[in-house]
Structure formats: C-alpha cells, structure tokens
Write a protein that holds these residues in place. Structure first.
Motif, PDB file in Angstrom:
ATOM      1  N   GLU A 297      -6.340 -16.282  13.762  1.00 32.24           N
ATOM      2  CA  GLU A 297      -4.978 -15.907  14.379  1.00 32.24           C
ATOM      3  C   GLU A 297      -4.501 -14.553  13.380  1.00 32.24           C
ATOM      4  O   GLU A 297      -4.147 -13.735  13.887  1.00 32.24           O
ATOM      5  N   ARG A 298      -4.789 -14.920  12.167  1.00 33.89           N
ATOM      6  CA  ARG A 298      -4.265 -13.882  11.008  1.00 33.89           C
ATOM      7  C   ARG A 298      -5.037 -12.483  11.218  1.00 33.89           C
ATOM      8  O   ARG A 298      -4.527 -11.496  11.328  1.00 33.89           O
ATOM      9  N   ALA A 299      -6.343 -12.683  11.421  1.00 31.98           N
ATOM     10  CA  ALA A 299      -7.209 -11.417  11.609  1.00 31.98           C
ATOM     11  C   ALA A 299      -6.902 -10.639  12.771  1.00 31.98           C
ATOM     12  O   ALA A 299      -6.749  -9.559  12.864  1.00 31.98           O
ATOM     13  N   LEU A 300      -6.625 -11.577  13.849  1.00 30.44           N
ATOM     14  CA  LEU A 300      -6.269 -10.759  15.109  1.00 30.44           C
ATOM     15  C   LEU A 300      -4.688 -10.192  15.006  1.00 30.44           C
ATOM     16  O   LEU A 300      -4.531  -9.024  15.638  1.00 30.44           O
ATOM     17  N   ARG A 301      -4.022 -10.708  14.211  1.00 33.21           N
ATOM     18  CA  ARG A 301      -2.784  -9.980  13.907  1.00 33.21           C
ATOM     19  C   ARG A 301      -2.731  -8.726  13.293  1.00 33.21           C
ATOM     20  O   ARG A 301      -2.059  -7.794  13.394  1.00 33.21           O
ATOM     21  N   ALA A 302      -3.667  -8.781  12.291  1.00 38.40           N
ATOM     22  CA  ALA A 302      -4.080  -7.417  11.407  1.00 38.40           C
ATOM     23  C   ALA A 302      -4.531  -6.610  12.534  1.00 38.40           C
ATOM     24  O   ALA A 302      -4.114  -5.349  12.445  1.00 38.40           O
ATOM     25  N   VAL A 303      -5.345  -6.866  13.412  1.00 39.23           N
ATOM     26  CA  VAL A 303      -5.765  -5.954  14.552  1.00 39.23           C
ATOM     27  C   VAL A 303      -4.466  -5.461  15.168  1.00 39.23           C
ATOM     28  O   VAL A 303      -4.584  -4.207  15.615  1.00 39.23           O
ATOM     29  N   ALA A 304      -3.968  -6.399  15.664  1.00 32.95           N
ATOM     30  CA  ALA A 304      -2.525  -5.856  16.554  1.00 32.95           C
ATOM     31  C   ALA A 304      -1.749  -4.902  15.689  1.00 32.95           C
ATOM     32  O   ALA A 304      -1.314  -4.154  16.367  1.00 32.95           O
ATOM     33  N   GLU A 305      -1.510  -5.144  14.437  1.00 35.82           N
ATOM     34  CA  GLU A 305      -0.722  -4.327  13.688  1.00 35.82           C
ATOM     35  C   GLU A 305      -1.349  -2.800  13.517  1.00 35.82           C
ATOM     36  O   GLU A 305      -0.777  -1.821  13.422  1.00 35.82           O
ATOM     37  N   SER A 306      -2.736  -2.698  13.279  1.00 30.45           N
ATOM     38  CA  SER A 306      -3.317  -1.366  13.460  1.00 30.45           C
ATOM     39  C   SER A 306      -3.257  -0.796  14.783  1.00 30.45           C
ATOM     40  O   SER A 306      -3.129   0.380  14.631  1.00 30.45           O
ATOM     41  N   GLY A 307      -3.222  -1.573  15.781  1.00 29.05           N
ATOM     42  CA  GLY A 307      -2.909  -0.620  16.999  1.00 29.05           C
ATOM     43  C   GLY A 307      -1.815  -0.183  17.229  1.00 29.05           C
ATOM     44  O   GLY A 307      -1.499   0.827  17.403  1.00 29.05           O
ATOM     45  N   ARG A 308      -0.723  -0.996  16.625  1.00 29.22           N
ATOM     46  CA  ARG A 308       0.594  -0.245  16.689  1.00 29.22           C
ATOM     47  C   ARG A 308       0.973   0.968  15.796  1.00 29.22           C
ATOM     48  O   ARG A 308       1.624   1.785  16.166  1.00 29.22           O
ATOM     49  N   ALA A 309       0.108   0.805  14.725  1.00 32.62           N
ATOM     50  CA  ALA A 309       0.243   2.096  13.910  1.00 32.62           C
ATOM     51  C   ALA A 309      -0.399   3.123  14.404  1.00 32.62           C
ATOM     52  O   ALA A 309       0.177   4.391  14.457  1.00 32.62           O
ATOM     53  N   TYR A 310      -1.654   3.046  15.282  1.00 36.41           N
ATOM     54  CA  TYR A 310      -2.085   4.265  15.757  1.00 36.41           C
ATOM     55  C   TYR A 310      -1.203   4.519  16.807  1.00 36.41           C
ATOM     56  O   TYR A 310      -1.169   5.780  17.138  1.00 36.41           O
ATOM     57  N   GLN A 311      -0.595   3.785  17.750  1.00 39.58           N
ATOM     58  CA  GLN A 311       0.553   4.393  18.595  1.00 39.58           C
ATOM     59  C   GLN A 311       1.451   5.140  17.986  1.00 39.58           C
ATOM     60  O   GLN A 311       1.843   5.930  18.556  1.00 39.58           O
ATOM     61  N   GLU A 312       1.774   4.848  16.872  1.00 38.69           N
ATOM     62  CA  GLU A 312       2.988   5.318  16.086  1.00 38.69           C
ATOM     63  C   GLU A 312       2.658   6.838  15.791  1.00 38.69           C
ATOM     64  O   GLU A 312       3.489   7.632  15.318  1.00 38.69           O
ATOM     65  N   GLY A 313       1.350   6.754  15.403  1.00 38.16           N
ATOM     66  CA  GLY A 313       0.821   8.295  15.152  1.00 38.16           C
ATOM     67  C   GLY A 313       0.312   8.126  13.701  1.00 38.16           C
ATOM     68  O   GLY A 313       1.060   8.132  12.704  1.00 38.16           O
TER      69      GLY A 313
END
Length: 370
Positions: A297-313
């Motif tokens: 669960e925590r590893a996949l949360r790390a992935v989700a946060e990285s995706g948000r970072a990519y979208q923010e720029g």
C-alpha cells in the motif's frame, strides 16, 4: 561494551557448534577408531563450520580433497628425497599448483598446503597416509552432522539479522534523500547517495546469509518448517537489490535536478519519503512473518505521489526521478511476492497512466519554463 556483547551473542552458536564438533571429532577418531593422534579430525571439523557459511557441503569436499592432496604429496616427496627446507618448499609449491589447476577455492588451496606442511614437519612417512585422510573425513562429517542435526542454526534468525541492517540502510538513504530534495540541498542528497552506496556491503551480507539459510534448511530436518517463512527473504532479496540500484540512479538525477534549478513539486520528495516508509514496513512485516500488505500500500502511494509531481510539472531530470520511482516500486512489489506483470499493472494503475503518460501530454502543451 554493548556492541561487543551483541557480537559475542551472535557468535555464540557458531562457537558452540565448533567446540562440540571438535570434541566429537577427536572422540570418534581417537576413542572409537583407535587413531593415536588424529589432529586432522578436529581441525577439519572446525574449518567445516567456521569458514564455509552457505557452502559447507562443497567446502567440506574441498577440505577433504585438500587434505588428500597435501598428504599424498608430503608422503611421496619425503619418501623419495627425504625432509628439509627445500623439500617443504617444493611440497607447498606443488600442493598450491595442483589445487589451483583443478579450480579449487581458497579452502582447497590452503588445506592442501597446510596439510602438506604438517605431514612434512610433524609426522613421519612410516604411518599409513590413508589414516590421516580418514581423520579429515571424520572431522568434516562430524562438522556437517553438528550443523545439520545436533545444533542447527535457526535460518530465520540468521537471515533476519542480516536483512535488518540492509533494509535500515535502504530506508535511511531514501528518507535522507527526501529531506534533501525538500530542502533543495544537493549536499544532503549526496550524503544519502553515499549512504546507499555503503549499503551494498550489507546487501552482500544479506545474500550470503540467505545462501547459508537455504543450505541449513535443506540439510537440517529440524529446520524444515522454516521453509515457508524463509521463502519471503529468498525470493525478495534479488528484487530488493534491483530496487536499490534504481534508487541510486533516482537520487543522482534528483541531485542533478537541483543543480540545474529544475522545479521540484512538494509531492516529489513526499513520494521518495513514502518509498522509504515502504522499505521500512517490509523489514517489519518480514520480521513478523506476515503478508506484506502495508508495504504494498505504501509503495503504491509513493507511485501515486510521483504521478502527481509529474502532472504539476518537472524538468528533464525530475522526469527521470519519477520514472525511477516507478521502477523501484515495481521491484519492491516483486520483492513482496507479486509477479512481474501484476506489479507493472498495479504501478500503472496507481499512477493513473494508461498508454502514453497523461502528464507528458499536458507538458507538451505547457510553455517551456525559463
């Protein structure tokens, strides 16, 4: 003082095994088989236990073969040309050459040379050479019996003790990198990178402990019930090593991103922090012998946060950081027992990317930042 006591406690089992094996080897060779001075028997028993963690069967074979080579050369040369400094030098030279030529490891080479020296200096050629070979065979067999039947190590204890510093170092390096990226401090990130480079040694010890534990489980019936719990470590160690290497690439790119003054969204260091938390959770769940659900669960949360970072720029290096987070998480998921295809699917679902990354499409329409 505390550290010394901890090291002593960790070595107590090996010391107990060695003492028991040496005494039994002498008893069997001297009292049961009637050998007057079977000094090769306790030597072989101790070497089998003390210098062959993870490869005891193979190295015991090398040990006995080395004794045979050394004894044969020693007795043969003494019989032909007598004793003396030149003969001893010639015996050792030939013993090492033969052991090396047959592809032997360090135990075979050392035992061949040392056995030849002992035969040439402490024994005479009047005895039967096969009796000294028998001594070594008895000692090696007693050593294997002690480690397999009489005092077998607990394989889970061996592996967990080796895994603990490796996973703690991995966690600490990720957390340090997350703090350095959040503070935009390249020096902190460099320190985190050095910490992870140093962790390679602990991972090597971890893999060595796994080899020892697998051998112990295979040959010690009393430890067969540990096979299931040990499988988590055995299957996960390789994937963790892959994850560590990907994380080191990620941290180098994070440092480059700061040096190039690229934008760093707040969720990017948060993503790395969550990845470190996932490694720590894995250490805890492995230690308890439970399914690593919290780790996933925590590893996949790390992935989700990285995706948000990519979208923010992010810039070029920031994009590499995001990609390496995804790869490291996929490796970590595989370390928890998930198959490759399923781990990849879960990563893509968590980040919200299907086909071409959505964040990349947004960035292609975004004006280039100065």
């Amino acid at each position: 003082m505390i550290a010394a006591l901890a090291r002593g406690r960790a070595g107590l089992m090996l010391a107990s095994q060695s003492g028991l094996a040496a005494g039994l080897a002498w008893f069997v060779a001297h009292d049961l088989l009637g050998r007057p001075t079977p000094f090769f028997a306790p030597i072989a028993a101790v070497i089998t236990l003390g210098s062959s963690v993870g490869q005891r069967v193979r190295r015991t074979a090398e040990l006995v073969l080395g004794v045979a080579v050394g004894i044969g050369l020693g007795d043969g040369i003494i019989l032909l040309i007598g004793t003396g400094p030149a003969q001893i030098g010639l015996i050792v030279l030939l013993a090492v050459l033969i052991a090396t030529a047959v592809g032997g490891g360090t135990p075979l080479i050392v035992q061949s040379a040392s056995s030849a020296v002992l035969v040439a200096t402490l024994t005479t050629s009047s005895g039967q050479p096969w009796t000294r070979f028998l001594d070594a065979l008895v000692g090696g067999g007693i050593g294997l019996a002690v480690m397999s039947l009489l005092l077998p190590l607990n394989p889970l204890t061996v592996v967990s003790r080796a895994a603990d510093p490796a996973l703690r170092a991995f966690t600490g390096g990720l957390h340090d990198a997350a703090r350095g990226l959040a503070a935009r401090d390249p020096d902190m990130i460099q320190a985190a990178l050095e910490r992870l480079r140093a962790a390679e040694g602990t991972f090597t010890a971890f893999r060595t402990a796994i080899d020892a534990a697998r051998e112990n489980v295979a040959f010690a019936p009393a430890r067969w019930r540990a096979r299931g719990a040990l499988a988590q470590y055995v299957e996960g160690a390789t994937q963790l090593t892959h994850s560590l290497r990907n994380v080191r690439v990620m941290i180098r790119r994070a440092q480059t991103a700061l040096n190039d003054d690229e934008p760093v969204p707040d969720v990017l260091p948060s993503s790395i922090q969550h990845l470190g938390d996932a490694v720590e959770l894995l250490r805890q769940e492995w230690d308890r012998g439970v399914e690593p659900l919290a780790t996933r669960e925590r590893a996949l949360r790390a992935v989700a946060e990285s995706g948000r970072a990519y979208q923010e720029g992010v810039g070029y290096s920031g994009g590499v950081v995001v990609a390496q987070v995804r790869t490291a998480v996929a490796d970590l998921l595989r370390a928890t027992g998930i198959e490759y295809a399923e781990a990849t699917r879960q990563v893509r679902d968590a980040v919200g990317w299907h086909g071409r990354p959505h964040g990349a499409r947004q960035r292609s329409r975004r004006p280039k930042q100065s």
